[in-house]
Design a protein around this motif. Structure first.
Motif, mmCIF file in Angstrom:
data_model
loop_
_atom_site.group_PDB
_atom_site.id
_atom_site.type_symbol
_atom_site.label_atom_id
_atom_site.label_comp_id
_atom_site.label_asym_id
_atom_site.label_seq_id
_atom_site.Cartn_x
_atom_site.Cartn_y
_atom_site.Cartn_z
ATOM 1 N N GLY A 6 72.358 67.678 100.654
ATOM 2 C CA GLY A 6 72.445 68.910 99.885
ATOM 3 C C GLY A 6 73.755 68.975 99.119
ATOM 4 O O GLY A 6 74.795 68.490 99.587
ATOM 5 N N GLU A 48 75.668 71.224 98.711
ATOM 6 C CA GLU A 48 76.659 72.117 99.307
ATOM 7 C C GLU A 48 77.730 71.356 100.094
ATOM 8 O O GLU A 48 78.706 71.943 100.545
ATOM 9 N N SER A 65 67.684 69.928 102.057
ATOM 10 C CA SER A 65 68.888 70.591 102.566
ATOM 11 C C SER A 65 69.403 69.977 103.863
ATOM 12 O O SER A 65 69.696 70.685 104.824
ATOM 13 N N TYR A 112 70.291 77.586 96.584
ATOM 14 C CA TYR A 112 70.686 76.730 97.695
ATOM 15 C C TYR A 112 69.826 75.480 97.717
ATOM 16 O O TYR A 112 68.621 75.544 97.942
ATOM 17 N N SER A 113 70.461 74.328 97.441
ATOM 18 C CA SER A 113 69.752 73.045 97.375
ATOM 19 C C SER A 113 68.518 73.112 96.472
ATOM 20 O O SER A 113 67.510 72.445 96.719
#
Length: 410
Positions: free
Chosen positions: A143, A145, A122, A174-175
């Motif tokens: 990541g 995101e 991340s 998340y990641s």
């Protein structure tokens, strides 16, 4: 506009066959998993012998091999890691991919291997990137995101190479930090055991009583973001899919190879983009989206369908396993009958459309049809003279999509 600089095309390889397919179809590098320490425990994964052969094949074709050591390890998992790193260095592995600081420390103490930071870590900002650089990391796999623009700025500010996923399945966590498989199957997602429980269609007991999916993402593609990858100097464009078929690997590598080369030569056209997009539609996939490449992922990236997990316009027929001057021998994954229309997809050049008029067994017996999981021979005519081993073939007819079972949870 032409440009001399171009990003690396990085492809997944589940096993030695897929490594060779990826490189023949245009990958500059492949990432693979060994028997331990990676996040795809259910893949075939490479034995030490396969790794040696894979590295030799890659280097003969001016390609690189990266090995995943990206699981988050517990203390008992570290046994043998240092020795394994020394082995990887001895056979010429070009880099290892790590997530865990403890793993990174062992890699640095036991070898001189190049280290790439996994997306699992991340890394989302330049300050973190600079710190990882101090720890000896040579490349960041950021990541998912992040947008292309944000990733480019991290590379520019930190002075470190950056890599992004451009195609394939995406994780809603998340990641990739997820523990659903831990609870549903007793398998640790972050130590190589993910069974993609989130991708199952669940039926919620609510007032409406309508079955929905709510944790599953559409698939990523970066076809329409090629200019941004070049503008922001993304050094490596990564295809997801270490569990995917040779058909998937070949089609994605061929597509993005064409895209990168065409942009480098100033030859991107709407017609070419449509052609590449059409070929990517032929492989198993969910609805495509740009994820967070352009702007933060939102509800439009959720895959809300119950069925169609393996959408694709074509069926993967098989792969050429041998050739003579007169015949192509094909390992079939689907049945084949005289009269069927096939499409032979060479690593370079145009797809060859062909109607099957003759089929032969490996002993020369004339056949009218043959079942899947068999080897069959077809005559090698003039337009097939450049077709070699590991060429993939698809059926012209559209595939039938099966419907998965619903999983009910209250």
């Amino acid at each position: 506009m032409m440009t001399k600089w171009k990003p690396e095309l990085l492809a997944p390889a589940k096993n030695l066959e897929r490594l060779k397919v990826a490189i023949l179809y245009g990958a500059d590098a492949v990432y693979v998993g060994g028997q331990k320490y990676g996040l795809r425990a259910r893949a075939d994964n490479f034995t030490d012998y396969d790794l040696k052969n894979g590295v030799a094949f890659a280097h003969e074709h001016n390609a690189k091999v990266y090995v995943t050591l990206n699981a988050f390890l517990h203390d008992e998992d570290f046994q043998g890691l240092g020795d394994y790193c020394q082995f990887l260095e001895s056979i010429g592995i070009d880099a290892v991919i790590v997530s865990d600081l403890g793993v990174l420390r062992v890699v640095r103490k036991s070898s001189n291997l190049n280290i790439h930071l996994s997306t699992q870590a991340s890394c989302l900002n330049a300050s973190a990137a600079e710190l990882w650089k101090q720890f000896g990391v040579k490349r960041l796999i950021v990541g998912r995101e992040l947008s292309v623009e944000e990733t480019g700025l991290i590379g520019e500010k930190s002075g470190i190479d950056v890599e992004m996923f451009i195609h394939g399945a995406m994780c809603m966590a998340y990641s990739g930090h997820c523990t659903i498989s831990n609870f549903t199957a007793g398998r640790d997602s972050n130590r190589g055991g993910c069974i993609q429980s989130c991708r199952l269609p669940y039926e919620l007991e609510n007032q409406e009583g309508n079955p929905i999916t709510f944790m599953s993402s559409k698939d990523l593609w970066g076809v329409h973001d090629i200019e941004a990858f070049f503008q922001h100097k993304i050094c490596s464009l990564k295809i997801e899919g270490r569990m995917k078929s040779s058909f998937y690997v070949a089609m994605t590598c061929k597509a993005y190879r064409q895209l990168i080369d065409a942009y480098t030569e100033g030859k991107i056209t709407p017609e070419l983009l449509n052609k590449i997009a059409g070929n990517l539609e032929s492989i198993p996939h969910r609805d495509y989206c740009s994820g967070s490449l352009e702007s933060p992922a939102d509800s439009e990236t959720v895959f809300g369908q119950l069925f169609g997990n393996n959408r694709g316009t074509h069926e993967y027929l098989g792969i050429v396993i041998d050739t003579t001057s007169d015949y192509l021998a094909i390992q079939l994954l689907e049945p084949l009958t005289v009269g069927d229309e096939i499409e032979i997809i060479p690593p370079q050049g145009q797809i060859i459309d062909w109607k099957i008029t003759q089929l032969f067994s490996v002993t020369g017996e004339r056949l009218e049809s043959i079942q899947k999981d068999s080897v069959v021979c077809i005559p090698r005519v003039d337009i097939m003279q450049n077709i070699n081993k590991l060429t993939v073939i698809r059926l012209s007819r559209q595939k039938t999509v099966s419907q998965p079972e619903l999983v009910t949870h209250s």
